[in-house]
Scaffold this active site. Sequence first.
Site, PDB file in Angstrom:
ATOM      1  CG  HIS A 187      -3.738  -4.540   6.138  1.00  0.00           C
ATOM      2  ND1 HIS A 187      -4.796  -3.685   6.414  1.00  0.00           N
ATOM      3  CD2 HIS A 187      -3.050  -3.854   5.117  1.00  0.00           C
ATOM      4  CE1 HIS A 187      -4.702  -2.511   5.975  1.00  0.00           C
ATOM      5  NE2 HIS A 187      -3.817  -2.567   5.197  1.00  0.00           N
ATOM      6  CG  HIS A 234      -2.213  -0.902   0.940  1.00  0.00           C
ATOM      7  ND1 HIS A 234      -2.891  -1.122   2.358  1.00  0.00           N
ATOM      8  CD2 HIS A 234      -2.462  -1.508   0.035  1.00  0.00           C
ATOM      9  CE1 HIS A 234      -3.856  -2.019   1.796  1.00  0.00           C
ATOM     10  NE2 HIS A 234      -3.789  -2.333   0.431  1.00  0.00           N
ATOM     11  CG  ASP A 257      -1.556  -0.795   7.501  1.00  0.00           C
ATOM     12  OD1 ASP A 257      -1.073   0.155   8.166  1.00  0.00           O
ATOM     13  OD2 ASP A 257      -1.912  -0.254   6.288  1.00  0.00           O
ATOM     14  CG  ASP A 302      -0.314   3.852   3.962  1.00  0.00           C
ATOM     15  OD1 ASP A 302      -0.518   2.995   3.007  1.00  0.00           O
ATOM     16  OD2 ASP A 302      -0.679   3.853   5.005  1.00  0.00           O
ATOM     17  CG  HIS A 303       2.577   0.793   4.992  1.00  0.00           C
ATOM     18  ND1 HIS A 303       2.669   0.411   5.872  1.00  0.00           N
ATOM     19  CD2 HIS A 303       1.188   1.304   4.763  1.00  0.00           C
ATOM     20  CE1 HIS A 303       1.878   0.790   6.701  1.00  0.00           C
ATOM     21  NE2 HIS A 303       0.649   1.172   5.962  1.00  0.00           N
TER      22      HIS A 303
HETATM   23 ZN   LIG Z   1      -1.163   1.869   6.134  1.00  0.00          ZN
HETATM   24 ZN   LIG Z   2      -2.518  -0.824   4.432  1.00  0.00          ZN
END
Ligand SMILES: [Zn+2]
Ligand SMILES: [Zn+2]
Length: 281
Positions: A116, A41, A186, A43-44
């Site tokens: 997740h 994802h 997450d 944001d990672h």
């Molecule tokens: Zn995240």
């Molecule tokens: Zn995520």
Amino acid sequence: MAVEREGKLMLFDCGEGTQRQMVMARPSISNPECVFITHLHGDHLLGLLGLIQSLALQNREEALHVFGPRGLDEIIMFNLTALHVYIPYKISFHPVRPGIVLKEKELKVRAHRTLHTSDSYAYRLDESTRPGRFFPEKARALGVPQGPLWKRLQDGRSIKLGGHVIRPSQVSGPRRKGRSFGYSGDARPTKDIMRFFRKVDLLVFDGTYSEEFADKAKEYLHSTVGEAAQLASEAQVGRLVITHISARVNDSSMLLRQASKRFKNVVIGEDFNSYDLALPE
Ligand SMILES: [Zn+2]
Ligand SMILES: [Zn+2]
């Protein structure tokens, strides 16, 4: 999230802005050896491409080891090719599966699937045990002269003296525990991820939502701060840092109140927080 150990740096996830934060945090540690990505994802991982390019501009020569789910290598290599970026050092991709992903003499890193919305892994770093406390008076009593032979014994190796073998256990206490660190990425707070993090000294765990949004945490497969704290309590970790806080939250003291009801040694993580893990005696 960066772990600095013995002058080496390991990054856990690399979101957008990581480079800038690293420079602001401490310029001397802007050169990671390993990067562990939890899942694909944005944001990672969106900071990874820029980081790889910056390391190239610094004339890095050592390999960069990148751990993450299958497909991460394609994302990075496709972009580097499309952007005509020349990388003078080797990028070693290590596709992650549950189990040990990195094993060195002094530490190992393990991965475990998290619940997740994509193929996602948590990581746990454990240092090896260290030789026990050295007692000089016991060494003297056995006639071992101070110097290189002491050093050998302190390093946990046996020596030969006057035809006798002297073992480290004769001159030192029991081996001492190493330190441990856990990072969830997450995650929902499942039983098996709780077991995976059992008794880590420092756990960094997903707490995207406050308790009022428990249904959202279930729906989007994250955790609330209370769930993170409950997991930390059941796993008997030393200290919990809650992270991945929703951008909608502007008062973290409320989150801290909710979390501390279930686990006392907790903080809501903020940029540039740092924690020293002392070596256990
Ligand atoms: Zn995240
Ligand atoms: Zn995520």
